[in-house]
Write a protein that holds these residues in place. Structure first.
Motif, PDB file in Angstrom:
ATOM      1  N   VAL A 139      18.222  13.379  -0.738  1.00 24.39           N
ATOM      2  CA  VAL A 139      18.457  13.109   0.677  1.00 24.39           C
ATOM      3  C   VAL A 139      17.142  12.674   1.316  1.00 24.39           C
ATOM      4  CG1 VAL A 139      19.137  14.077   2.903  1.00 24.39           C
ATOM      5  CG2 VAL A 139      20.345  14.781   0.821  1.00 24.39           C
ATOM      6  N   VAL A 140      17.160  11.557   2.038  1.00 26.18           N
ATOM      7  CA  VAL A 140      16.008  11.113   2.815  1.00 26.18           C
ATOM      8  C   VAL A 140      16.400  11.124   4.282  1.00 26.18           C
ATOM      9  CG1 VAL A 140      15.152   9.705   0.902  1.00 26.18           C
ATOM     10  CG2 VAL A 140      16.571   8.655   2.660  1.00 26.18           C
ATOM     11  N   TYR A 141      15.394  11.045   5.165  1.00 26.87           N
ATOM     12  CA  TYR A 141      15.642  11.271   6.597  1.00 26.87           C
ATOM     13  C   TYR A 141      15.121  10.098   7.405  1.00 26.87           C
ATOM     14  CZ  TYR A 141      16.368  15.833   4.592  1.00 26.87           C
ATOM     15  OH  TYR A 141      16.810  16.870   3.806  1.00 26.87           O
ATOM     16  N   ILE A 142      16.022   9.489   8.141  1.00 28.56           N
ATOM     17  CA  ILE A 142      15.680   8.357   8.995  1.00 28.56           C
ATOM     18  C   ILE A 142      15.137   8.919  10.298  1.00 28.56           C
ATOM     19  CG2 ILE A 142      16.482   6.194   9.991  1.00 28.56           C
ATOM     20  CD1 ILE A 142      16.724   6.474   6.910  1.00 28.56           C
ATOM     21  N   LEU A 143      13.931   8.477  10.671  1.00 33.21           N
ATOM     22  CA  LEU A 143      13.276   9.010  11.856  1.00 33.21           C
ATOM     23  C   LEU A 143      13.593   8.159  13.080  1.00 33.21           C
ATOM     24  CD1 LEU A 143       9.787   9.876  10.298  1.00 33.21           C
ATOM     25  CD2 LEU A 143      11.917  11.226  10.311  1.00 33.21           C
ATOM     26  N   GLU A 144      13.338   8.757  14.235  1.00 31.27           N
ATOM     27  CA  GLU A 144      13.554   8.030  15.494  1.00 31.27           C
ATOM     28  C   GLU A 144      12.629   6.820  15.569  1.00 31.27           C
ATOM     29  OE1 GLU A 144      15.801   8.640  17.629  1.00 31.27           O
ATOM     30  OE2 GLU A 144      16.509  10.650  17.055  1.00 31.27           O
ATOM     31  N   PRO A 152      11.031  13.648   1.296  1.00 34.17           N
ATOM     32  CA  PRO A 152      10.405  14.872   0.821  1.00 34.17           C
ATOM     33  C   PRO A 152       9.696  14.639  -0.525  1.00 34.17           C
ATOM     34  CG  PRO A 152      12.598  15.340   1.652  1.00 34.17           C
ATOM     35  CD  PRO A 152      12.470  13.860   1.630  1.00 34.17           C
ATOM     36  N   GLY A 153       8.426  15.117  -0.596  1.00 32.03           N
ATOM     37  CA  GLY A 153       7.650  14.913  -1.805  1.00 32.03           C
ATOM     38  C   GLY A 153       6.841  13.635  -1.786  1.00 32.03           C
ATOM     39  N   TYR A 154       7.102  12.767  -0.816  1.00 32.87           N
ATOM     40  CA  TYR A 154       6.341  11.517  -0.683  1.00 32.87           C
ATOM     41  C   TYR A 154       5.678  11.439   0.684  1.00 32.87           C
ATOM     42  CZ  TYR A 154       5.322   6.454  -0.650  1.00 32.87           C
ATOM     43  OH  TYR A 154       4.696   5.228  -0.560  1.00 32.87           O
ATOM     44  N   GLY A 155       6.454  11.832   1.701  1.00 31.86           N
ATOM     45  CA  GLY A 155       5.922  11.779   3.057  1.00 31.86           C
ATOM     46  C   GLY A 155       6.676  10.761   3.893  1.00 31.86           C
ATOM     47  N   ILE A 156       6.031  10.319   4.971  1.00 26.94           N
ATOM     48  CA  ILE A 156       6.648   9.351   5.876  1.00 26.94           C
ATOM     49  C   ILE A 156       6.237   7.950   5.441  1.00 26.94           C
ATOM     50  CG2 ILE A 156       6.775   8.505   8.242  1.00 26.94           C
ATOM     51  CD1 ILE A 156       6.267  11.376   9.173  1.00 26.94           C
ATOM     52  N   GLY A 157       7.213   7.090   5.282  1.00 22.42           N
ATOM     53  CA  GLY A 157       6.960   5.706   4.929  1.00 22.42           C
ATOM     54  C   GLY A 157       7.710   4.774   5.866  1.00 22.42           C
ATOM     55  N   VAL A 158       7.384   3.475   5.753  1.00 19.64           N
ATOM     56  CA  VAL A 158       8.005   2.462   6.603  1.00 19.64           C
ATOM     57  C   VAL A 158       8.558   1.360   5.713  1.00 19.64           C
ATOM     58  CG1 VAL A 158       7.644   0.808   8.467  1.00 19.64           C
ATOM     59  CG2 VAL A 158       6.362   2.962   8.447  1.00 19.64           C
ATOM     60  N   VAL A 159       9.759   0.903   6.039  1.00 18.12           N
ATOM     61  CA  VAL A 159      10.367  -0.187   5.273  1.00 18.12           C
ATOM     62  C   VAL A 159       9.609  -1.480   5.571  1.00 18.12           C
ATOM     63  CG1 VAL A 159      12.449  -1.565   4.868  1.00 18.12           C
ATOM     64  CG2 VAL A 159      12.644   0.910   5.250  1.00 18.12           C
ATOM     65  N   GLU A 160       8.895  -1.987   4.548  1.00 18.38           N
ATOM     66  CA  GLU A 160       8.133  -3.227   4.699  1.00 18.38           C
ATOM     67  C   GLU A 160       8.451  -4.221   3.575  1.00 18.38           C
ATOM     68  OE1 GLU A 160       6.420  -3.969   7.181  1.00 18.38           O
ATOM     69  OE2 GLU A 160       5.602  -2.147   8.115  1.00 18.38           O
ATOM     70  N   ASP A 161       9.299  -3.815   2.638  1.00 12.67           N
ATOM     71  CA  ASP A 161       9.521  -4.662   1.480  1.00 12.67           C
ATOM     72  C   ASP A 161      10.987  -4.598   1.075  1.00 12.67           C
ATOM     73  OD1 ASP A 161       8.877  -6.427  -0.484  1.00 12.67           O
ATOM     74  OD2 ASP A 161       7.559  -5.060  -1.617  1.00 12.67           O
ATOM     75  N   ARG A 162      11.386  -5.511   0.197  1.00 12.24           N
ATOM     76  CA  ARG A 162      12.722  -5.486  -0.406  1.00 12.24           C
ATOM     77  C   ARG A 162      12.604  -6.069  -1.811  1.00 12.24           C
ATOM     78  NH1 ARG A 162      14.238  -9.285   4.090  1.00 12.24           N
ATOM     79  NH2 ARG A 162      13.518 -11.360   3.425  1.00 12.24           N
ATOM     80  N   GLY A 163      13.624  -5.823  -2.624  1.00 12.16           N
ATOM     81  CA  GLY A 163      13.567  -6.315  -3.998  1.00 12.16           C
ATOM     82  C   GLY A 163      14.941  -6.639  -4.520  1.00 12.16           C
ATOM     83  N   ASP A 171       0.850  -1.182   0.000  1.00 13.06           N
ATOM     84  CA  ASP A 171       0.000   0.000   0.000  1.00 13.06           C
ATOM     85  C   ASP A 171       0.889   1.236   0.000  1.00 13.06           C
ATOM     86  OD1 ASP A 171      -2.208   1.619   0.033  1.00 13.06           O
ATOM     87  OD2 ASP A 171      -2.996   0.880   1.947  1.00 13.06           O
ATOM     88  N   PHE A 172       0.279   2.379  -0.294  1.00 12.53           N
ATOM     89  CA  PHE A 172       1.001   3.654  -0.252  1.00 12.53           C
ATOM     90  C   PHE A 172       1.617   3.831   1.144  1.00 12.53           C
ATOM     91  CE2 PHE A 172       1.491   8.171   0.440  1.00 12.53           C
ATOM     92  CZ  PHE A 172       2.063   8.604  -0.746  1.00 12.53           C
ATOM     93  N   GLY A 173       2.840   4.324   1.187  1.00 11.65           N
ATOM     94  CA  GLY A 173       3.537   4.529   2.456  1.00 11.65           C
ATOM     95  C   GLY A 173       4.472   3.392   2.816  1.00 11.65           C
ATOM     96  N   MET A 174       4.421   2.311   2.016  1.00 17.07           N
ATOM     97  CA  MET A 174       5.355   1.209   2.240  1.00 17.07           C
ATOM     98  C   MET A 174       6.571   1.401   1.333  1.00 17.07           C
ATOM     99  SD  MET A 174       2.923  -2.108   2.736  1.00 17.07           S
ATOM    100  CE  MET A 174       1.752  -2.184   4.101  1.00 17.07           C
ATOM    101  N   ILE A 175       7.725   1.099   1.873  1.00 15.32           N
ATOM    102  CA  ILE A 175       8.984   1.348   1.173  1.00 15.32           C
ATOM    103  C   ILE A 175       9.765   0.042   1.062  1.00 15.32           C
ATOM    104  CG2 ILE A 175      11.198   2.577   1.261  1.00 15.32           C
ATOM    105  CD1 ILE A 175       9.793   4.819   2.763  1.00 15.32           C
TER     106      ILE A 175
END
Length: 321
Positions: free
Chosen positions: A316-321, A278-289, A258-262
């Motif tokens: 540049v992307v930003y890793i959140l706490e 930036p330009g996408y929002g906050i997502g969570v790593v749930e997949d790999r390829g 779904d949207f928001g999955m990375i």
């Protein structure tokens, strides 16, 4: 009668005066000196006025090869140290050929260095160490050796100085002065006996060039678009849909895409890592390829047009706490 008594007292007084004067002279001419006779130190009181007379006074038995310091004609002074270095007879056996030498050197290493001319080759000491003390009638066994010198260039690593910079995002580093390693030339010596390598020694070390230390500005700013983060990373970011070729609609973590999955390389960013793009929002790593390796991300979109619109971005992307 009175005249005779007067003469008698004059004679007695004169003799007493002479005795006191002679005693005072004898006391003042006595010297207290130290004798170091081949490592054994003793203290002596003597009326001798030179080193030579002192040695004769104590009956020192000297060989003509013995060394005396200071020179024997030196005038004695109280507190002086007189050193006698005894000559020793030593047999040096090189490849079963004996040579008898005489020396006042104290250690085996000093003795062998003194006799380099007669040895005429490199050698290995078989039965002593160079630091061992020389003794009379010592027999030193040597074996000829072959020595090969060679030079190697070794790196002198540069150091890095970091400067905190609040104009850069945390995790971003900017090299201000590149580091350059220095170089040093090291000469080594390989020692062979009967074509067998028995030792490698460092002969010398000379710096050819000094390293240039690096200066790196390190970001400290930890907020972007009002969102606090712990680290910023430069990554290549692409877009995908759950229906792209090879996709099943279910992520590698077992969730419905779904949207928001990375999708990420989970060796770099494990499942559950929250990322602000930036330009996408906050997502969570749930997949790999298979194509997502290293610093790459794939953002899940629910339409092909949105994924195409995103395209490929180096950002540049930003890793959140």
């Amino acid at each position: 009668m009175l005249k005779r008594l007067a003469v008698f007292f004059i004679i007695v007084f004169s003799m007493a005066t002479f005795t006191v004067t002679a005693s005072a002279y004898q006391l003042s001419s006595t010297n207290y000196v130290y004798l170091d006779d081949d490592g054994t130190v003793t203290r002596h009181a003597t009326n001798a006025n030179t080193v030579d007379r002192f040695l004769k006074y104590i009956n020192a038995q000297l060989d003509e090869r013995d060394k005396v310091y200071p020179p024997i004609e030196t005038k004695l002074e109280t507190g002086m140290m007189i050193t006698v270095e005894r000559c020793k007879a030593v047999t040096i056996v090189l490849d079963d050929v004996p040579r008898k030498v005489f020396s006042v050197k104290k250690t085996v290493g000093e003795l062998l260095e003194e006799n380099r001319d007669i040895l005429c080759s490199e050698f290995v000491i078989e039965n002593f160490e160079e630091k061992d003390m020389v003794t009379d009638a010592m027999v030193i066994h040597l074996t000829s050796s072959e020595v090969i010198n060679y030079t190697k260039t070794e790196k002198i690593s540069y150091q890095t100085t970091y400067i905190d910079d609040n104009t850069l995002y945390a995790g971003i580093e900017l090299v201000e002065i590149p580091g350059v390693d220095g170089q040093t030339e090291v000469v080594y010596k390989d020692v062979y006996v009967n074509d067998v390598l028995i030792a490698t020694e460092e002969v010398s070390r000379v710096a050819v060039s000094q390293p240039v230390n690096a200066v790196v500005r390190r970001g400290t700013q930890d907020t972007v678009d009002g969102i606090k983060f712990k680290k910023a990373i430069q990554m290549v970011v692409t877009g995908y849909t759950p229906w792209d070729e090879g996709c099943t609609g279910v992520t590698a973590s077992g969730k419905t895409a779904d949207f928001g999955m990375i999708a990420a390389d989970t060796r770099v960013l494990p499942f559950g890592t929250r990322i602000y793009v930036p330009g996408y929002g906050i997502g969570v790593v749930e997949d790999r390829g298979g194509a997502i390796k290293g610093n790459r991300l794939d953002l899940c979109y629910m339409s092909l047009s949105e994924a195409y619109k995103w395209g490929v971005r180096d950002m540049v992307v930003y890793i959140l706490e």
